[in-house]
Design a protein around this motif. Structure first.
Motif, PDB file in Angstrom:
ATOM      1  N   ALA A 202       0.846  -1.207   0.000  1.00 36.52           N
ATOM      2  CA  ALA A 202       0.000   0.000   0.000  1.00 36.52           C
ATOM      3  C   ALA A 202       0.879   1.253   0.000  1.00 36.52           C
ATOM      4  CB  ALA A 202      -0.930  -0.008   1.210  1.00 36.52           C
ATOM      5  N   GLU A 203       1.904   1.231   0.822  1.00 35.77           N
ATOM      6  CA  GLU A 203       2.791   2.400   0.903  1.00 35.77           C
ATOM      7  C   GLU A 203       3.570   2.613  -0.390  1.00 35.77           C
ATOM      8  OE1 GLU A 203       4.933   1.308   4.384  1.00 35.77           O
ATOM      9  OE2 GLU A 203       3.410   2.145   5.744  1.00 35.77           O
ATOM     10  N   SER A 204       3.750   1.537  -1.151  1.00 35.93           N
ATOM     11  CA  SER A 204       4.498   1.662  -2.394  1.00 35.93           C
ATOM     12  C   SER A 204       3.656   2.274  -3.508  1.00 35.93           C
ATOM     13  CB  SER A 204       5.026   0.293  -2.836  1.00 35.93           C
ATOM     14  OG  SER A 204       4.002  -0.417  -3.505  1.00 35.93           O
ATOM     15  N   GLY A 205       2.367   2.503  -3.228  1.00 42.83           N
ATOM     16  CA  GLY A 205       1.531   3.185  -4.214  1.00 42.83           C
ATOM     17  C   GLY A 205       0.559   2.284  -4.954  1.00 42.83           C
ATOM     18  N   MET A 206       0.471   1.021  -4.565  1.00 43.34           N
ATOM     19  CA  MET A 206      -0.449   0.107  -5.236  1.00 43.34           C
ATOM     20  C   MET A 206      -1.900   0.485  -4.928  1.00 43.34           C
ATOM     21  SD  MET A 206      -0.732  -2.528  -7.215  1.00 43.34           S
ATOM     22  CE  MET A 206       0.756  -3.530  -7.220  1.00 43.34           C
ATOM     23  N   THR A 207      -2.736   0.408  -5.938  1.00 43.10           N
ATOM     24  CA  THR A 207      -4.178   0.530  -5.729  1.00 43.10           C
ATOM     25  C   THR A 207      -4.665  -0.808  -5.189  1.00 43.10           C
ATOM     26  OG1 THR A 207      -4.294   1.935  -7.692  1.00 43.10           O
ATOM     27  CG2 THR A 207      -6.382   1.027  -6.854  1.00 43.10           C
ATOM     28  N   MET A 208      -5.391  -0.763  -4.076  1.00 47.06           N
ATOM     29  CA  MET A 208      -5.800  -2.028  -3.444  1.00 47.06           C
ATOM     30  C   MET A 208      -7.256  -1.983  -3.002  1.00 47.06           C
ATOM     31  SD  MET A 208      -2.220  -2.613  -1.272  1.00 47.06           S
ATOM     32  CE  MET A 208      -2.904  -3.658  -0.037  1.00 47.06           C
ATOM     33  N   VAL A 209      -7.954  -3.081  -3.258  1.00 44.86           N
ATOM     34  CA  VAL A 209      -9.280  -3.283  -2.672  1.00 44.86           C
ATOM     35  C   VAL A 209      -9.169  -4.532  -1.819  1.00 44.86           C
ATOM     36  CG1 VAL A 209     -11.738  -3.654  -3.096  1.00 44.86           C
ATOM     37  CG2 VAL A 209     -10.398  -2.255  -4.697  1.00 44.86           C
ATOM     38  N   VAL A 210      -9.451  -4.378  -0.533  1.00 41.64           N
ATOM     39  CA  VAL A 210      -9.158  -5.440   0.423  1.00 41.64           C
ATOM     40  C   VAL A 210     -10.398  -5.779   1.232  1.00 41.64           C
ATOM     41  CG1 VAL A 210      -7.674  -6.139   2.344  1.00 41.64           C
ATOM     42  CG2 VAL A 210      -6.806  -4.481   0.671  1.00 41.64           C
ATOM     43  N   VAL A 211     -10.880  -6.995   1.087  1.00 44.22           N
ATOM     44  CA  VAL A 211     -11.915  -7.495   1.993  1.00 44.22           C
ATOM     45  C   VAL A 211     -11.200  -8.102   3.182  1.00 44.22           C
ATOM     46  CG1 VAL A 211     -13.813  -9.122   2.314  1.00 44.22           C
ATOM     47  CG2 VAL A 211     -13.457  -8.049   0.071  1.00 44.22           C
ATOM     48  N   THR A 212     -11.504  -7.613   4.363  1.00 44.59           N
ATOM     49  CA  THR A 212     -10.824  -8.147   5.548  1.00 44.59           C
ATOM     50  C   THR A 212     -11.659  -7.886   6.789  1.00 44.59           C
ATOM     51  OG1 THR A 212      -8.750  -8.154   6.810  1.00 44.59           O
ATOM     52  CG2 THR A 212      -9.493  -6.026   5.997  1.00 44.59           C
ATOM     53  N   HIS A 213     -11.377  -8.681   7.813  1.00 51.23           N
ATOM     54  CA  HIS A 213     -11.964  -8.415   9.125  1.00 51.23           C
ATOM     55  C   HIS A 213     -10.902  -7.871  10.072  1.00 51.23           C
ATOM     56  CE1 HIS A 213     -15.672 -10.256   7.892  1.00 51.23           C
ATOM     57  NE2 HIS A 213     -15.028 -11.339   7.493  1.00 51.23           N
ATOM     58  N   GLU A 214      -9.732  -7.575   9.542  1.00 46.01           N
ATOM     59  CA  GLU A 214      -8.651  -7.048  10.380  1.00 46.01           C
ATOM     60  C   GLU A 214      -8.839  -5.554  10.569  1.00 46.01           C
ATOM     61  OE1 GLU A 214      -6.299  -8.685  11.969  1.00 46.01           O
ATOM     62  OE2 GLU A 214      -6.902 -10.635  11.146  1.00 46.01           O
ATOM     63  N   MET A 215      -9.451  -5.192  11.692  1.00 43.63           N
ATOM     64  CA  MET A 215      -9.813  -3.793  11.903  1.00 43.63           C
ATOM     65  C   MET A 215      -8.593  -2.904  12.123  1.00 43.63           C
ATOM     66  SD  MET A 215     -12.904  -3.660  11.360  1.00 43.63           S
ATOM     67  CE  MET A 215     -13.435  -5.165  10.590  1.00 43.63           C
ATOM     68  N   GLY A 216      -7.542  -3.466  12.707  1.00 38.17           N
ATOM     69  CA  GLY A 216      -6.320  -2.683  12.901  1.00 38.17           C
ATOM     70  C   GLY A 216      -5.737  -2.277  11.562  1.00 38.17           C
ATOM     71  N   PHE A 217      -5.691  -3.223  10.651  1.00 37.33           N
ATOM     72  CA  PHE A 217      -5.200  -2.946   9.299  1.00 37.33           C
ATOM     73  C   PHE A 217      -6.093  -1.909   8.624  1.00 37.33           C
ATOM     74  CE2 PHE A 217      -5.366  -3.702   4.723  1.00 37.33           C
ATOM     75  CZ  PHE A 217      -4.017  -3.711   4.374  1.00 37.33           C
ATOM     76  N   ALA A 218      -7.398  -2.115   8.732  1.00 36.47           N
ATOM     77  CA  ALA A 218      -8.348  -1.199   8.088  1.00 36.47           C
ATOM     78  C   ALA A 218      -8.121   0.230   8.577  1.00 36.47           C
ATOM     79  CB  ALA A 218      -9.783  -1.645   8.371  1.00 36.47           C
ATOM     80  N   ARG A 219      -7.992   0.372   9.875  1.00 41.04           N
ATOM     81  CA  ARG A 219      -7.842   1.713  10.439  1.00 41.04           C
ATOM     82  C   ARG A 219      -6.521   2.351  10.023  1.00 41.04           C
ATOM     83  NH1 ARG A 219      -9.795   5.069  14.611  1.00 41.04           N
ATOM     84  NH2 ARG A 219     -11.391   3.763  15.531  1.00 41.04           N
ATOM     85  N   GLN A 220      -5.483   1.525  10.017  1.00 41.94           N
ATOM     86  CA  GLN A 220      -4.149   2.056   9.784  1.00 41.94           C
ATOM     87  C   GLN A 220      -3.848   2.286   8.303  1.00 41.94           C
ATOM     88  OE1 GLN A 220      -1.117  -0.605  11.145  1.00 41.94           O
ATOM     89  NE2 GLN A 220       0.405   1.047  11.291  1.00 41.94           N
ATOM     90  N   VAL A 221      -4.335   1.403   7.454  1.00 48.69           N
ATOM     91  CA  VAL A 221      -3.872   1.415   6.060  1.00 48.69           C
ATOM     92  C   VAL A 221      -4.910   1.961   5.080  1.00 48.69           C
ATOM     93  CG1 VAL A 221      -2.889  -0.018   4.207  1.00 48.69           C
ATOM     94  CG2 VAL A 221      -2.359  -0.552   6.587  1.00 48.69           C
ATOM     95  N   ALA A 222      -6.191   1.796   5.379  1.00 45.06           N
ATOM     96  CA  ALA A 222      -7.212   2.197   4.406  1.00 45.06           C
ATOM     97  C   ALA A 222      -7.268   3.711   4.227  1.00 45.06           C
ATOM     98  CB  ALA A 222      -8.585   1.701   4.854  1.00 45.06           C
ATOM     99  N   ASP A 223      -7.423   4.131   2.992  1.00 46.12           N
ATOM    100  CA  ASP A 223      -7.792   5.519   2.745  1.00 46.12           C
ATOM    101  C   ASP A 223      -9.303   5.670   2.933  1.00 46.12           C
ATOM    102  OD1 ASP A 223      -5.256   6.671   1.753  1.00 46.12           O
ATOM    103  OD2 ASP A 223      -5.472   5.098   0.238  1.00 46.12           O
ATOM    104  N   ARG A 224     -10.003   4.610   2.601  1.00 46.35           N
ATOM    105  CA  ARG A 224     -11.468   4.659   2.640  1.00 46.35           C
ATOM    106  C   ARG A 224     -11.991   3.272   2.984  1.00 46.35           C
ATOM    107  NH1 ARG A 224     -14.951   5.381  -2.318  1.00 46.35           N
ATOM    108  NH2 ARG A 224     -12.945   5.209  -3.361  1.00 46.35           N
ATOM    109  N   ILE A 225     -13.091   3.277   3.700  1.00 55.00           N
ATOM    110  CA  ILE A 225     -13.728   2.008   4.055  1.00 55.00           C
ATOM    111  C   ILE A 225     -15.144   2.022   3.507  1.00 55.00           C
ATOM    112  CG2 ILE A 225     -14.566   0.617   6.000  1.00 55.00           C
ATOM    113  CD1 ILE A 225     -12.139   1.464   7.528  1.00 55.00           C
ATOM    114  N   VAL A 226     -15.551   0.894   2.925  1.00 53.36           N
ATOM    115  CA  VAL A 226     -16.956   0.780   2.514  1.00 53.36           C
ATOM    116  C   VAL A 226     -17.569  -0.396   3.265  1.00 53.36           C
ATOM    117  CG1 VAL A 226     -16.531   1.743   0.226  1.00 53.36           C
ATOM    118  CG2 VAL A 226     -16.605  -0.712   0.498  1.00 53.36           C
TER     119      VAL A 226
END
Ligand code: ADP
Ligand code: MG
Length: 259
Positions: A202-226
């Motif tokens: 993600a930090e390297s600039g990749m566009t990513m769509v991630v289905v996950t239940h890892e809330m720590g990751f979601a909070r830290q890495v996501a630009d947007r959550i749906v």
């Protein structure tokens, strides 16, 4: 600027970047089941979108549809400006641009790790074996397991196999990476090593769509959550908006179950 994973990293703010994924009024049915209902979403180049939602809400179907692994009946999907139609050449183009990582790693058990990663670039990209293997080795380095190149999938831990699966997807030099619960099948102690690779990606600039239940990751890495529920996008926002100030009852109900 080319990042370590081969994607272009943009300096311009997300709001001013081009959409690389455009989904308009997407509807899909499995027989009678209306599984995606008027889904509208755009993703900018380099953006990381985390998809949350209860089991059965259509998350997997949604990302599989983006990659033409599922058909859809209504609406429009454009990936990097290419409209997804049922033309096979067009599907092939889109698949080249999107890497996918599944919950089950799906490595070829009878092939070495190096072969697993270099196979598709040799066949689909028509790279010479040397070049494909060189890039496979570099990718193994980047996901932290260069010493595993000559082993077979069964000799690796789950976390290592999932990192190989990520490397394998990256070997095709996709512009977009789709992840469907990449850590759900892993023993708890292996979750972090996979999430760390995804974070670096993600930090390297990749566009990513991630289905996950890892809330720590979601909070830290996501630009947007749906948040999906019953095949609809119920709410979307930044992690702060969604976690700290959810607007919809269904979002609150979902979060109260998992946080
Ligand atoms: P999620 O990933 O959010 O758990 P899915 O996208 O897997 O949800 O599934 C959404 C709904 O579609 C569920 O009700 C599921 O049972 C149904 N479904 C998924 N795949 C198929 C299929 N191939 N045929 C019929 N129904 C399916
Ligand atoms: Mg799913």
């Amino acid at each position: 600027m080319e990042s370590i994973f081969g994607v272009e990293k943009l300096d311009i703010p997300i709001e001013r970047r081009e959409n690389i994924i455009e989904v308009k009024e997407l509807n899909k049915w499995f027989g009678q089941l209306h599984v995606l209902k008027n889904v509208n979403i755009n993703v900018k180049q380099g953006e990381v979108v985390v998809v949350l939602g209860p089991s059965g809400s259509g998350k997997s179907t949604f990302i599989r549809t983006l990659n033409a692994l599922e058909e859809f009946q209504q609406g429009q999907i454009k990936i990097d400006g290419i409209e997804l139609t049922d033309d096979l050449r067009n599907i092939e183009e889109i698949r080249k641009e999107t890497g996918m990582v599944f919950q089950s790693f799906n490595l070829f058990p009878h092939m070495t790790i190096l072969k697993n990663i270099s196979l598709a670039p040799i066949w689909v990209r028509r790279w010479k074996k040397n070049k494909a293997e060189q890039i496979a080795k570099e990718l193994l380095e980047r996901v932290g397991i260069p010493e595993q190149a000559e082993k077979y999938p069964g000799q690796l831990s789950g976390g290592q196999q999932q990192r190989v699966a990520i490397a394998r997807a990256l070997a095709m030099q996709p512009k977009i990476m789709l992840f469907d619960e990449p850590t759900s099948a892993l023993d708890p102690e292996m979750v972090k090593e996979v999430l760390d690779v995804m974070k670096t990606l993600a930090e390297s600039g990749m566009t990513m769509v991630v289905v996950t239940h890892e809330m720590g990751f979601a909070r830290q890495v996501a630009d947007r959550i749906v948040l999906f529920d019953y095949g609809e996008i119920v709410e979307e926002g930044t992690p702060e908006e969604l976690f700290d100030n959810p607007q919809h009852e269904r979002t609150k109900a979902f979060l109260s179950q998992i946080l």
